[in-house]
Design a protein around this motif. Sequence first.
Motif, PDB file in Angstrom:
ATOM      1  N   LEU A 221       0.823  -1.204   0.000  1.00 41.69           N
ATOM      2  CA  LEU A 221       0.000   0.000   0.000  1.00 41.69           C
ATOM      3  C   LEU A 221       0.861   1.259   0.000  1.00 41.69           C
ATOM      4  O   LEU A 221       0.594   2.214  -0.745  1.00 41.69           O
ATOM      5  N   VAL A 222       1.906   1.265   0.804  1.00 37.03           N
ATOM      6  CA  VAL A 222       2.778   2.433   0.879  1.00 37.03           C
ATOM      7  C   VAL A 222       3.654   2.538  -0.375  1.00 37.03           C
ATOM      8  O   VAL A 222       3.795   3.613  -0.967  1.00 37.03           O
ATOM      9  N   LEU A 223       4.231   1.412  -0.801  1.00 35.56           N
ATOM     10  CA  LEU A 223       5.134   1.439  -1.945  1.00 35.56           C
ATOM     11  C   LEU A 223       4.409   1.648  -3.271  1.00 35.56           C
ATOM     12  O   LEU A 223       5.055   1.960  -4.277  1.00 35.56           O
ATOM     13  N   SER A 224       3.086   1.463  -3.302  1.00 37.49           N
ATOM     14  CA  SER A 224       2.362   1.687  -4.554  1.00 37.49           C
ATOM     15  C   SER A 224       2.501   3.132  -5.036  1.00 37.49           C
ATOM     16  O   SER A 224       2.435   3.400  -6.241  1.00 37.49           O
ATOM     17  N   PHE A 225       2.725   4.065  -4.105  1.00 34.29           N
ATOM     18  CA  PHE A 225       2.865   5.465  -4.487  1.00 34.29           C
ATOM     19  C   PHE A 225       4.211   5.752  -5.162  1.00 34.29           C
ATOM     20  O   PHE A 225       4.423   6.856  -5.648  1.00 34.29           O
ATOM     21  N   SER A 226       5.103   4.770  -5.175  1.00 37.00           N
ATOM     22  CA  SER A 226       6.394   4.939  -5.854  1.00 37.00           C
ATOM     23  C   SER A 226       6.353   4.450  -7.300  1.00 37.00           C
ATOM     24  O   SER A 226       7.372   4.529  -7.995  1.00 37.00           O
ATOM     25  N   ILE A 227       5.214   3.955  -7.751  1.00 31.47           N
ATOM     26  CA  ILE A 227       5.110   3.431  -9.116  1.00 31.47           C
ATOM     27  C   ILE A 227       5.050   4.584 -10.106  1.00 31.47           C
ATOM     28  O   ILE A 227       4.202   5.472 -10.001  1.00 31.47           O
ATOM     29  N   GLY A 228       5.965   4.591 -11.042  1.00 28.16           N
ATOM     30  CA  GLY A 228       5.995   5.572 -12.121  1.00 28.16           C
ATOM     31  C   GLY A 228       6.258   4.876 -13.434  1.00 28.16           C
ATOM     32  O   GLY A 228       6.420   3.648 -13.486  1.00 28.16           O
ATOM     33  N   PRO A 229       6.316   5.628 -14.528  1.00 34.03           N
ATOM     34  CA  PRO A 229       6.551   4.998 -15.842  1.00 34.03           C
ATOM     35  C   PRO A 229       7.801   4.132 -15.906  1.00 34.03           C
ATOM     36  O   PRO A 229       7.738   3.032 -16.477  1.00 34.03           O
ATOM     37  N   PRO A 230       8.964   4.528 -15.357  1.00 35.48           N
ATOM     38  CA  PRO A 230      10.135   3.642 -15.435  1.00 35.48           C
ATOM     39  C   PRO A 230       9.915   2.292 -14.757  1.00 35.48           C
ATOM     40  O   PRO A 230      10.255   1.239 -15.308  1.00 35.48           O
ATOM     41  N   LEU A 231       9.339   2.315 -13.544  1.00 33.97           N
ATOM     42  CA  LEU A 231       9.094   1.066 -12.839  1.00 33.97           C
ATOM     43  C   LEU A 231       8.015   0.242 -13.528  1.00 33.97           C
ATOM     44  O   LEU A 231       8.123  -0.995 -13.634  1.00 33.97           O
ATOM     45  N   ALA A 232       6.966   0.904 -14.019  1.00 30.70           N
ATOM     46  CA  ALA A 232       5.902   0.187 -14.708  1.00 30.70           C
ATOM     47  C   ALA A 232       6.419  -0.505 -15.965  1.00 30.70           C
ATOM     48  O   ALA A 232       6.006  -1.637 -16.283  1.00 30.70           O
ATOM     49  N   ASN A 233       7.321   0.139 -16.691  1.00 34.12           N
ATOM     50  CA  ASN A 233       7.885  -0.474 -17.899  1.00 34.12           C
ATOM     51  C   ASN A 233       8.674  -1.736 -17.567  1.00 34.12           C
ATOM     52  O   ASN A 233       8.727  -2.678 -18.362  1.00 34.12           O
ATOM     53  N   VAL A 234       9.291  -1.761 -16.386  1.00 35.72           N
ATOM     54  CA  VAL A 234      10.020  -2.961 -15.962  1.00 35.72           C
ATOM     55  C   VAL A 234       9.047  -4.061 -15.544  1.00 35.72           C
ATOM     56  O   VAL A 234       9.227  -5.240 -15.873  1.00 35.72           O
ATOM     57  N   LEU A 235       7.998  -3.689 -14.837  1.00 34.83           N
ATOM     58  CA  LEU A 235       7.071  -4.687 -14.296  1.00 34.83           C
ATOM     59  C   LEU A 235       6.217  -5.348 -15.369  1.00 34.83           C
ATOM     60  O   LEU A 235       5.736  -6.465 -15.163  1.00 34.83           O
ATOM     61  N   VAL A 236       5.987  -4.691 -16.498  1.00 36.66           N
ATOM     62  CA  VAL A 236       5.136  -5.275 -17.539  1.00 36.66           C
ATOM     63  C   VAL A 236       5.915  -6.194 -18.473  1.00 36.66           C
ATOM     64  O   VAL A 236       5.322  -6.775 -19.393  1.00 36.66           O
ATOM     65  N   ARG A 237       7.212  -6.344 -18.264  1.00 36.64           N
ATOM     66  CA  ARG A 237       7.959  -7.299 -19.070  1.00 36.64           C
ATOM     67  C   ARG A 237       7.442  -8.706 -18.809  1.00 36.64           C
ATOM     68  O   ARG A 237       7.163  -9.069 -17.662  1.00 36.64           O
ATOM     69  N   PRO A 238       7.323  -9.536 -19.826  1.00 37.83           N
ATOM     70  CA  PRO A 238       6.710 -10.873 -19.652  1.00 37.83           C
ATOM     71  C   PRO A 238       7.365 -11.713 -18.565  1.00 37.83           C
ATOM     72  O   PRO A 238       6.667 -12.410 -17.819  1.00 37.83           O
ATOM     73  N   ALA A 239       8.691 -11.662 -18.446  1.00 40.02           N
ATOM     74  CA  ALA A 239       9.370 -12.486 -17.446  1.00 40.02           C
ATOM     75  C   ALA A 239       9.015 -12.067 -16.022  1.00 40.02           C
ATOM     76  O   ALA A 239       9.046 -12.884 -15.097  1.00 40.02           O
TER      77      ALA A 239
END
Length: 564
Positions: A221-239
């Motif tokens: 819940l707290v760390l969700s506020f740190s999500i930005g485009p750079p992190l999102a681009n890493v997390l959506v990678r298939p692996a």
Amino acid sequence: MKEWLRETHGPSFELLRHFLLRFFDSDLVTSRGQTVLALIGSGSMFLIWFPFFTGPLKDKYIHLSALAVPGPYRQALRADHLWLITMMMSAIGLLTAIEWQALFPSLGDYRTIGWLPVRARQIFGAKLLALLIVATATVAVLNLLPCLGFPALSSGRWAFEASLGARVIAVGRALVAACYFIFFALVAVQGILLNLLRPRKFLRITGTIQGLLSASMLILLVLSFSIGPPLANVLVRPAVAKWLPPVWFLGLCQTLSGDPDPEMHVLSHRALVALAASVAVVLGAYVVSYRRHRPLTMEGVSSARKERRWHGAVLDLVLPDPRQQAIVVFLAKGFASDGPHRMILMGYGGFGLAVLLSGMIGMLNLVDAARVVAARFVYAHVILLTFLLIGLRHLFSIPVELRANWAFRITEGEGRRQWLRAMDRFVLFFGALALAIPFPLEARLLGWRAVSESLLFALFGLLAYEAIFSSWEKLPFTCSYLPGKRPMLLVAVRLFGLLAVVLPLVNALLLTCLYNWALFAGVAVGMLAAWVRFYRSRREVWGEIRLRYDESPDPAIQGLNLMK
């Protein structure tokens, strides 16, 4: 309608009424209705923060929509969708973990309705229906404002779907599906364990799982506020994405919003399959376990344990006074008990860890490179020590077995001082461990500054303990508990002031002391003098005050406490 509800309408309806009315009752809370007040206050506390995001979000998307290319707008929108989904899933997961004991019929339910001429399948059917009603109401309330507000704030010419209504429906469907998934997944975990484990292991393991889930959801819940485009681009990678449920439902949200990306379609399919699987597992667990759950609950966990002689020898050496030994053993058994107490302590630890991790992320931009390592140790000590003390104070306020406090009431006059002194030693022992365990690593990385840092934090810990427990007038685990006694808005303001004002100032001051000997000496002497004063003033009244065993709402007019 009121007249109709007062009448009896058959066993199924009455069982449903019973479970709905008692869904939020807890053995931790000694007054009915207080848990509901606390949850409502917590919900309102979260809602008041949404207006703070309105202006920045609107300005951001106005700027991105004015750009000549759609890339920045769509990447920001994808990241914010992931933030919103993660935040809502974490909130629902946290509430599910808090109500962990209410997911299946409890021992109190069987004691209340077990003697009635009703079948086990009727009990479980009513419980499942009540669970679905409460879950649906919670999901609807929490998601109403984000589903309506975020699509309006994120409007722009580069959106895949031009219609505001279509975007609201897309975001709403994705958020509701994500919340239902995390809810059914956690219920499924308990249902699977219920059918695989023996009663003794089930109650012990699920108590630990409840604490870990609470801590994990607070961290997310707290760390969700740190999500930005750079992190999102890493997390959506298939692996990476295949292991992250929030990313699955990001794919569902993007697909429903008109994103043609084939990877989003794959994630959307995975989200729907996962949701269907979790619902199927919950239904199967309810069907299979309703015959086994009642004897499991009735059997419980035996309290018989093998005595170890060396425990007594250690206590005789460290605490010669038998009254202090009794309190230390009582506190140790309270901490070792399974269930909600462990969950509360882990929850505070998880929140402190989340604040620590979020602070570590932004520390590189605020501190000189030569002081980053020292700043991280300073920050970690301040945050974790503060939340440890606050969590212990809250945990001590919650009774283990309220009706057993008569043993302390009748002997209070003879042992009050020794009891409170033993509680001090118990807490300070764990505080000393929190400083001693990381010291070898600090000495390796900081050299001689590790000694001065440990001395500073020993004094800071003692002073913080005296400040947090200055008004403590109870024996741990023996007093009734009212969670709705203080308005949650006031709690939120205090927490915000602590995190945004007090702790940053303390961090900056202590970090500066490590590089300035004159300031170090002055701050150390000042903290020592303040601790001595608080120490003496608090212990002078130990022989005069009477311990509190029944918590009551604050009076409308505060008295002078002359009768203590």
